[in-house]
Scaffold this active site. Structure first.
Site, PDB file in Angstrom:
ATOM      1  N   HIS A 111      63.952  27.366  55.302  1.00 33.21           N
ATOM      2  CA  HIS A 111      62.539  27.755  55.333  1.00 33.21           C
ATOM      3  C   HIS A 111      61.747  26.652  56.047  1.00 33.21           C
ATOM      4  CE1 HIS A 111      58.430  28.299  53.852  1.00 33.21           C
ATOM      5  NE2 HIS A 111      58.756  29.565  53.633  1.00 33.21           N
TER       6      HIS A 111
ATOM      7  N   ASP B 299      58.940  25.117  55.627  1.00 29.95           N
ATOM      8  CA  ASP B 299      58.430  24.035  54.785  1.00 29.95           C
ATOM      9  C   ASP B 299      59.558  23.154  54.262  1.00 29.95           C
ATOM     10  OD1 ASP B 299      55.822  24.968  55.094  1.00 29.95           O
ATOM     11  OD2 ASP B 299      55.936  26.248  53.320  1.00 29.95           O
ATOM     12  N   LYS B 300      60.700  23.768  53.980  1.00 26.21           N
ATOM     13  CA  LYS B 300      61.830  22.991  53.467  1.00 26.21           C
ATOM     14  C   LYS B 300      62.499  22.145  54.554  1.00 26.21           C
ATOM     15  CE  LYS B 300      61.402  23.370  49.336  1.00 26.21           C
ATOM     16  NZ  LYS B 300      61.102  22.112  48.642  1.00 26.21           N
TER      17      LYS B 300
ATOM     18  N   GLU C 139      55.103  12.497  56.089  1.00 24.65           N
ATOM     19  CA  GLU C 139      54.781  13.918  56.215  1.00 24.65           C
ATOM     20  C   GLU C 139      55.384  14.465  57.505  1.00 24.65           C
ATOM     21  OE1 GLU C 139      53.262  15.259  53.725  1.00 24.65           O
ATOM     22  OE2 GLU C 139      52.407  13.509  52.734  1.00 24.65           O
TER      23      GLU C 139
ATOM     24  N   GLU D  44      52.921   6.801  56.430  1.00 26.57           N
ATOM     25  CA  GLU D  44      52.944   5.349  56.313  1.00 26.57           C
ATOM     26  C   GLU D  44      54.287   4.867  55.774  1.00 26.57           C
ATOM     27  OE1 GLU D  44      49.538   7.383  56.357  1.00 26.57           O
ATOM     28  OE2 GLU D  44      50.406   7.162  54.357  1.00 26.57           O
TER      29      GLU D  44
ATOM     30  N   LYS E  81      64.286  33.685  51.632  1.00 29.89           N
ATOM     31  CA  LYS E  81      63.451  33.604  50.436  1.00 29.89           C
ATOM     32  C   LYS E  81      64.025  34.558  49.395  1.00 29.89           C
ATOM     33  CE  LYS E  81      58.950  33.152  50.995  1.00 29.89           C
ATOM     34  NZ  LYS E  81      57.529  33.441  51.383  1.00 29.89           N
TER      35      LYS E  81
ATOM     36  N   PHE F 287      64.739  40.534  60.703  1.00 27.03           N
ATOM     37  CA  PHE F 287      64.321  39.154  60.436  1.00 27.03           C
ATOM     38  C   PHE F 287      65.259  38.230  61.218  1.00 27.03           C
ATOM     39  CE2 PHE F 287      63.760  35.849  56.749  1.00 27.03           C
ATOM     40  CZ  PHE F 287      63.147  34.968  57.634  1.00 27.03           C
TER      41      PHE F 287
ATOM     42  N   ASP G 180      57.385  30.662  61.832  1.00 29.74           N
ATOM     43  CA  ASP G 180      56.278  30.287  60.953  1.00 29.74           C
ATOM     44  C   ASP G 180      56.251  28.765  60.866  1.00 29.74           C
ATOM     45  OD1 ASP G 180      54.154  30.730  59.299  1.00 29.74           O
ATOM     46  OD2 ASP G 180      55.302  31.591  57.646  1.00 29.74           O
ATOM     47  N   ALA G 181      55.094  28.161  61.018  1.00 27.67           N
ATOM     48  CA  ALA G 181      55.010  26.701  60.976  1.00 27.67           C
ATOM     49  C   ALA G 181      55.353  26.178  59.588  1.00 27.67           C
ATOM     50  CB  ALA G 181      53.610  26.244  61.376  1.00 27.67           C
TER      51      ALA G 181
ATOM     52  N   ARG H 260      54.454  21.878  50.723  1.00 25.79           N
ATOM     53  CA  ARG H 260      53.758  23.147  50.471  1.00 25.79           C
ATOM     54  C   ARG H 260      54.460  24.026  49.446  1.00 25.79           C
ATOM     55  NH1 ARG H 260      51.244  25.529  56.033  1.00 25.79           N
ATOM     56  NH2 ARG H 260      53.435  25.877  56.529  1.00 25.79           N
ATOM     57  N   LYS H 261      55.607  23.612  48.945  1.00 29.18           N
ATOM     58  CA  LYS H 261      56.350  24.458  48.012  1.00 29.18           C
ATOM     59  C   LYS H 261      56.486  23.777  46.650  1.00 29.18           C
ATOM     60  CE  LYS H 261      57.034  28.125  50.472  1.00 29.18           C
ATOM     61  NZ  LYS H 261      55.811  27.900  51.256  1.00 29.18           N
TER      62      LYS H 261
ATOM     63  N   LYS I  99      57.881  10.796  49.491  1.00 28.84           N
ATOM     64  CA  LYS I  99      57.164   9.746  48.755  1.00 28.84           C
ATOM     65  C   LYS I  99      58.140   8.835  48.030  1.00 28.84           C
ATOM     66  CE  LYS I  99      53.120  12.674  47.958  1.00 28.84           C
ATOM     67  NZ  LYS I  99      52.264  13.351  46.948  1.00 28.84           N
TER      68      LYS I  99
ATOM     69  N   LYS J 103      55.045   6.105  43.998  1.00 27.61           N
ATOM     70  CA  LYS J 103      54.073   7.198  43.947  1.00 27.61           C
ATOM     71  C   LYS J 103      54.337   8.025  42.692  1.00 27.61           C
ATOM     72  CE  LYS J 103      53.551   6.110  48.438  1.00 27.61           C
ATOM     73  NZ  LYS J 103      54.150   4.890  49.004  1.00 27.61           N
TER      74      LYS J 103
ATOM     75  N   ASP K  20      53.059  10.676  41.682  1.00 31.14           N
ATOM     76  CA  ASP K  20      53.194  12.113  41.940  1.00 31.14           C
ATOM     77  C   ASP K  20      54.640  12.542  41.779  1.00 31.14           C
ATOM     78  OD1 ASP K  20      50.576  12.664  42.495  1.00 31.14           O
ATOM     79  OD2 ASP K  20      50.791  12.636  44.668  1.00 31.14           O
TER      80      ASP K  20
END
Length: 393
Positions: free
Chosen positions: A17, A19-20, A45, A58, A173, A238, A246-247, A252-253, A273, A277, A279
Site C-alpha cells: 500500500h 502509505d506502507k 518522513e 531530521e 487492502k 486493480f 495513489d500517493a 497515515r495508517k 521515529k 519520541k 509517540d
C-alpha cells in the site's frame, strides 16, 4: 454495561500500500542509523507518488561529521525497500524511480529538551497522549477484527513473494466485519479484499478463486458461513497500484498500525521515529502494560493511557479502564503499573531495549499482536510483567 451483541469492522493494508511503502522506508532509515549509533535521533518522513519518492525530516548523530556519510546511503535504503516489497512497475520501479533526500540535522532546540544534561534526566521528545489496549479475543490478546485483517494480507504477501501466486501485486487492502455474540466474535458477516493483480483480463471472480483458499487458511473455519458476504475486488480491475495509483505518506495508517478502531488512539504515528519520541515508545509501553494486565488475569479487557510533556521525563498521568471486566479496581492497576515499570522515556527505552534496529519489520501488518523475537523485536509483546503486577496489587 457494554454491548454484548454487535458487528465490528477493522481494516488492514498490505506492505505494498502506498502509505506502507513510505512507513517501510522511514523505518529502514531509522534502523540504519540505530545500527550505527543506538542513541541516534531520527524523525523521518517519506512521500511517494508516480515514479518519485521524497524523504525528509531530521536526523542526528553524536559525531555530526558523519551525517554526510550516512546521507549518501539513503537512496540505496529506499530502493532496497521498494525492491523487497516487489515493485517493478513501469511507473514505479525500484531501479528507476527518482528519489530525493531532504533529510537534515535535528533542531538544537528539540535536542535541548530531550537530551539528558547535568541533573536533568532525558525528557520526552514531544507532548501527547498514548494508548495501549489488550483483550482476550485472540491468543495474542488483540481485537479479533484487526488481527485477522492483518493475517489475511500477510498470508497473501507470503504466497505472492514465494512465487506461488505470481499474478498478485503488492498493493492490497482487507476488511473484516465480525459479529459478536455475548461479547465474543462468532461469525464473519462481511469480508472485503481488494488486491492488485497483473493481468487486466482477470475478473473479480478470478481473483476470488486465487485468494479464497488463503483466507480460509487464516480464519477460524466456523466463522465463514453461508451468510458471509464476500467482496473481492469489488471495483473490478486493480492493475494500477502502489504509489502510481495513489500517493503515499508516512504515518497515515495509525488505526491499522494499532487496534483497528477497537481502542482509542492518541493521534501520533510511529514509523520513522526513534524511541525518544514517546509517540512511539510510550505507545509500545502502554500496550506492553495492558497486555500484561490481561495476561495476569486482572481483567478481560484493558485500556491504558499515558501522557507526557516535551522535555519532562515523568509521565503526567496514568489512566486505566478495565471496561467493567476487572477483578480489581482500576486505581489499583494504575498504581501497580507505575510500580513495576519506569515510565520515563529512558526507563521505557531501557526496559524494552528499544535502541536497536528492530523497526523496519513493524511497518506492515501491525505493531501489536506479533510474537516477541530473539533479537528483541516486538519486545513490548512479552508478558514477563504478569507476576510482578499480581504481586503489586
Amino acid at each position: 454495561m457494554a454491548r454484548q451483541n454487535y458487528i465490528f469492522t477493522s481494516e488492514s493494508v498490505s506492505e505494498g500500500h502506498p502509505d506502507k511503502v513510505c512507513d517501510r522506508i522511514s523505518d529502514a532509515v531509522l534502523d540504519a542509523l540505530l545500527a550505527e549509533e543506538p542513541e541516534a535521533r531520527v524523525a523521518c518522513e517519506t512521500f511517494a507518488t508516480t515514479d518519485r519518492v521524497v524523504i525528509g525530516g531530521e536526523i542526528g548523530l553524536t559525531d555530526k561529521s558523519r551525517l554526510r556519510e550516512y546521507m549518501a546511503g539513503i537512496e540505496d535504503i529506499a530502493r532496497d525497500c521498494i525492491r523487497d516489497i516487489g515493485y517493478e512497475q513501469e511507473k514505479f520501479h525500484w531501479q528507476t524511480c527518482e528519489i530525493t533526500n531532504l533529510l537534515h540535522e535535528q533542531s538544537s532546540h528539540i535536542a535541548k529538551g530531550v537530551d539528558a544534561s547535568g541533573n536533568k534526566d532525558e525528557g520526552a521528545g514531544d507532548q501527547g497522549i498514548m494508548f495501549g489496549y489488550a483483550c482476550r479475543e485472540t491468543p495474542e490478546l488483540m481485537p479479533a477484527p484487526i488481527h485477522y485483517a492483518h493475517q489475511i494480507l500477510k498470508r497473501l504477501a507470503e504466497a505472492r513473494k514465494s512465487g506461488a501466486e505470481p499474478l498478485l501485486g503488492p498493493d492490497a487492502k482487507s476488511q473484516v466485519s465480525l459479529r459478536y455474540e455475548n461479547g465474543a466474535p462468532v461469525e464473519v458477516t462481511q469480508l472485503v479484499l481488494s488486491t492488485q493483480h497483473i493481468d487486466e483480463s482477470q475478473t473479480s471472480d478470478d481473483i476470488r478463486a486465487i485468494v479464497e483458499p488463503y483466507i480460509r487458511e487464516v480464519l477460524p473455519a466456523d466463522w465463514l458461513t453461508d451468510r458471509t458476504e464476500w467482496w473481492v475486488n469489488p471495483t473490478g480491475t486493480f492493475v494500477i497500484g502502489g504509489p502510481d495509483g495513489d500517493a503515499g505518506l508516512t504515518g497515515r495508517k495509525i488505526i491499522v498500525d494499532t487496534y483497528g478502531g477497537a481502542a482509542p488512539h492518541g493521534g501520533g504515528a510511529f514509523s520513522g521515529k526513534d524511541p525518544t519520541k514517546v509517540d512511539r515508545s510510550a505507545a509500545y509501553a502502554a500496550r506492553y502494560l495492558a497486555k500484561n494486565v490481561v495476561a495476569a488475569g486482572l481483567t478481560e479487557r484493558c485500556t491504558i493511557q499515558l501522557s507526557y510533556a516535551i522535555g519532562i521525563s515523568r509521565p503526567l498521568s496514568i489512566y486505566v479502564d478495565t471496561h467493567g471486566t476487572g477483578e480489581v479496581e482500576p486505581t489499583a492497576i494504575e498504581a501497580a503499573v507505575a510500580q513495576v515499570m519506569d515510565l520515563t522515556p529512558r526507563g521505557i527505552r531501557e526496559h524494552l531495549q528499544l535502541n536497536r534496529p528492530i523497526y523496519q519489520r513493524t511497518a506492515a501488518y501491525g505493531h501489536f499482536g506479533r510474537a516477541p523475537e530473539a533479537d528483541g523485536g516486538f519486545s513490548w509483546e512479552r508478558t514477563d510483567l504478569a507476576d510482578a503486577l499480581r504481586a503489586a496489587i
